[in-house]
Design an enzyme around this catalytic site. Structure first.
Site, PDB file in Angstrom:
ATOM      1  N   SER A 175       0.702  -1.527   0.033  1.00  0.00           N
ATOM      2  CA  SER A 175      -0.138   0.060   0.297  1.00  0.00           C
ATOM      3  C   SER A 175       1.105   1.205   0.149  1.00  0.00           C
ATOM      4  CB  SER A 175      -1.315  -0.282   1.093  1.00  0.00           C
ATOM      5  OG  SER A 175      -0.432   0.381   2.363  1.00  0.00           O
ATOM      6  N   ASP A 195       2.091  -5.994  10.899  1.00  0.00           N
ATOM      7  CA  ASP A 195       2.896  -5.453  12.031  1.00  0.00           C
ATOM      8  C   ASP A 195       2.479  -6.223  13.530  1.00  0.00           C
ATOM      9  OD1 ASP A 195       4.839  -4.433  10.085  1.00  0.00           O
ATOM     10  OD2 ASP A 195       3.369  -1.936  10.486  1.00  0.00           O
ATOM     11  N   LYS A 231      10.359  -7.659   6.249  1.00  0.00           N
ATOM     12  CA  LYS A 231      10.860  -6.600   6.231  1.00  0.00           C
ATOM     13  C   LYS A 231      11.710  -6.400   7.467  1.00  0.00           C
ATOM     14  CE  LYS A 231       6.051  -5.474   6.829  1.00  0.00           C
ATOM     15  NZ  LYS A 231       5.329  -4.553   6.524  1.00  0.00           N
ATOM     16  N   LYS A 268      13.014   1.779  16.767  1.00  0.00           N
ATOM     17  CA  LYS A 268      13.149   2.298  15.486  1.00  0.00           C
ATOM     18  C   LYS A 268      11.955   3.232  15.115  1.00  0.00           C
ATOM     19  CE  LYS A 268      12.946  -0.050  10.815  1.00  0.00           C
ATOM     20  NZ  LYS A 268      11.478   0.851  10.066  1.00  0.00           N
TER      21      LYS A 268
END
Length: 422
Positions: A163, A304, A331, A403
């Site tokens: 996306s 996620d 990922k 992160k």
């Protein structure tokens, strides 16, 4: 950095951090706008910092003020050339900004870290090449070169790859001076994050026209609001809500938007199906223990969440199946591998499939030592699992958390968990 977390459940209240998904989008819109914008965002992560660095490299002026950022837009007549844009490990930064730099007619190089250079950029790069740009990946150097002026016209992307490719073109195409179309083929995954992009665009006066199978994008300018706020982060609220259903008196996360378009708001539905008690009053969401049970989790719109939900499934009686999660292999780590390895190292029973996991619930986990393997979501997984371990959990490479959530270990301590470093 190594942290050791003592076992046992948690209770308490914690305020959500700002959504990095929303922050990326608002920062980009503000950098393309016609006036200065103040973005209210009281915390920063490595990913948000990456987008700020890249926008600054294109000529935007972004300064910290109080609990947010003043953003002075890019001057299209004075873009540095060549420009060096350091996006670190932030896939969102790279995928959103590659179409934008092409629309600006900029030339330069994206510099990457970690596994980002190995993550796919097709078919987005092909669409950009077909419309006047040169895109040259150099994965051996962790770099990607770009040049040329993006031309308007007809663009086509599949809906089931990323996306973020779609969002990147939605940011870029309104700036081209003539109308364009973006056709999306096949099943659209993570649609909530496309909707989040459309909401950010609307905040800046840009409204692509829905044509059923994609969008018609008229040439319009970005008109910045004086102030805009970043909403709470559902992806990073999820670990707390998962811990809340694993014991204790429950955990409340405040500062959430009940009308959020973030896909990871789906954590509430999944935890409820698994037997957790999820309630909310306005923007305050509370998770309490219930009688856990196995379920089937379709991860296509919530990839996620797979690591932290897997920690809950590890102690839910029965066999939980996670499907539609093949994208997790590209990922920061191969998250199907690292989730399996982490939970099994802590005493779980997890089997890997081609596009997901099979998790057989046990009464409790043992604890032990795991390596975050450079992945913030794996570090969070281990923290959630500590709530149901009989012994401490030690995480090496725990700095990976920076992160997306640099204050995570501190906030875990504030909730009463004993967390030691070294």
């Amino acid at each position: 950095m190594t942290v050791t977390i003592q076992p046992g459940p948690l209770s308490g209240t914690i305020r959500a951090i700002p959504s990095k998904s929303a922050a990326h989008r608002l920062l980009i819109c503000a950098a393309l706008a016609d006036t200065k914008t103040f973005i209210r965002c009281d915390k920063e992560s490595q990913d948000i910092a990456a987008t700020i660095r890249c926008l600054t490299g294109l000529g935007a002026v972004i300064t910290r003020r109080g609990e947010g950022y003043d953003v002075t837009p890019i001057d299209r007549a004075n873009i540095p050339s060549p420009c060096a844009l350091d996006c670190g490990e932030s896939g969102s930064t790279l995928r959103f900004l590659l179409p934008v730099v092409c629309a600006l007619g900029a030339a330069g190089t994206f510099h990457m870290a970690g596994r980002l250079a190995q993550r796919p950029m097709e078919p987005l790069a092909t669409q950009l090449r077909n419309h006047g740009c040169t895109i040259t990946p150099r994965p051996e150097d962790n770099q990607m070169d770009f040049s040329g002026q993006l031309t308007p016209g007809a663009f086509t992307l599949p809906g089931d790859v990323s996306s973020q490719f779609i969002s990147g073109l939605l940011f870029a195409l309104p700036t081209l001076g003539e109308p364009s179309t973006l056709t999306i083929t096949g099943q659209v995954e993570s649609k909530g994050y496309i909707d989040l992009t459309l909401r950010a665009l609307a905040d800046f006066g840009v409204v692509p026209q829905d044509k059923g199978d994609g969008y018609r994008i008229p040439p319009v300018g970005y008109h910045g609001p004086e102030t805009v706020a970043v909403e709470g982060d559902w992806s990073n609220a999820a670990p707390w809500l998962c811990i809340g259903v694993l014991g204790g008196d429950g955990i409340t996360v405040t500062g959430m938007d009940p009308g959020s378009l973030q896909g990871d708001k789906g954590v509430c539905d999944v935890l409820s199906r698994m037997g957790g008690q999820i309630t909310h009053a306005g923007g305050d969401y509370t998770a309490k223990p219930g009688k856990l049970a196995a379920t089937v989790i379709d991860a296509r719109n919530i990839p996620d969440l797979v690591p932290v939900l897997s920690a809950v499934a590890a102690v839910a009686p029965g066999e939980t199946r996670i499907v539609g999660a093949a994208r997790l292999r590209i990922k920061e780590s191969d998250r199907l591998v690292t989730t399996r390895q982490t939970l099994n190292a802590l005493g779980g029973d997890v089997e890997e499939t081609g596009d997901g996991l099979i998790i057989r619930g046990r009464e409790t986990l043992i604890g032990g030592t795991i390596d975050a393997q450079g992945d913030h979501r794996v570090a969070m997984l281990a923290a959630v699992a500590s709530a149901v371990c009989a012994n401490p959990v030690t995480i090496t490479g725990a700095q990976a958390i920076n992160k997306s959530y640099p204050t995570f270990w501190q906030e875990l301590r504030e909730l009463g968990k004993e967390v030691t470093e070294g």
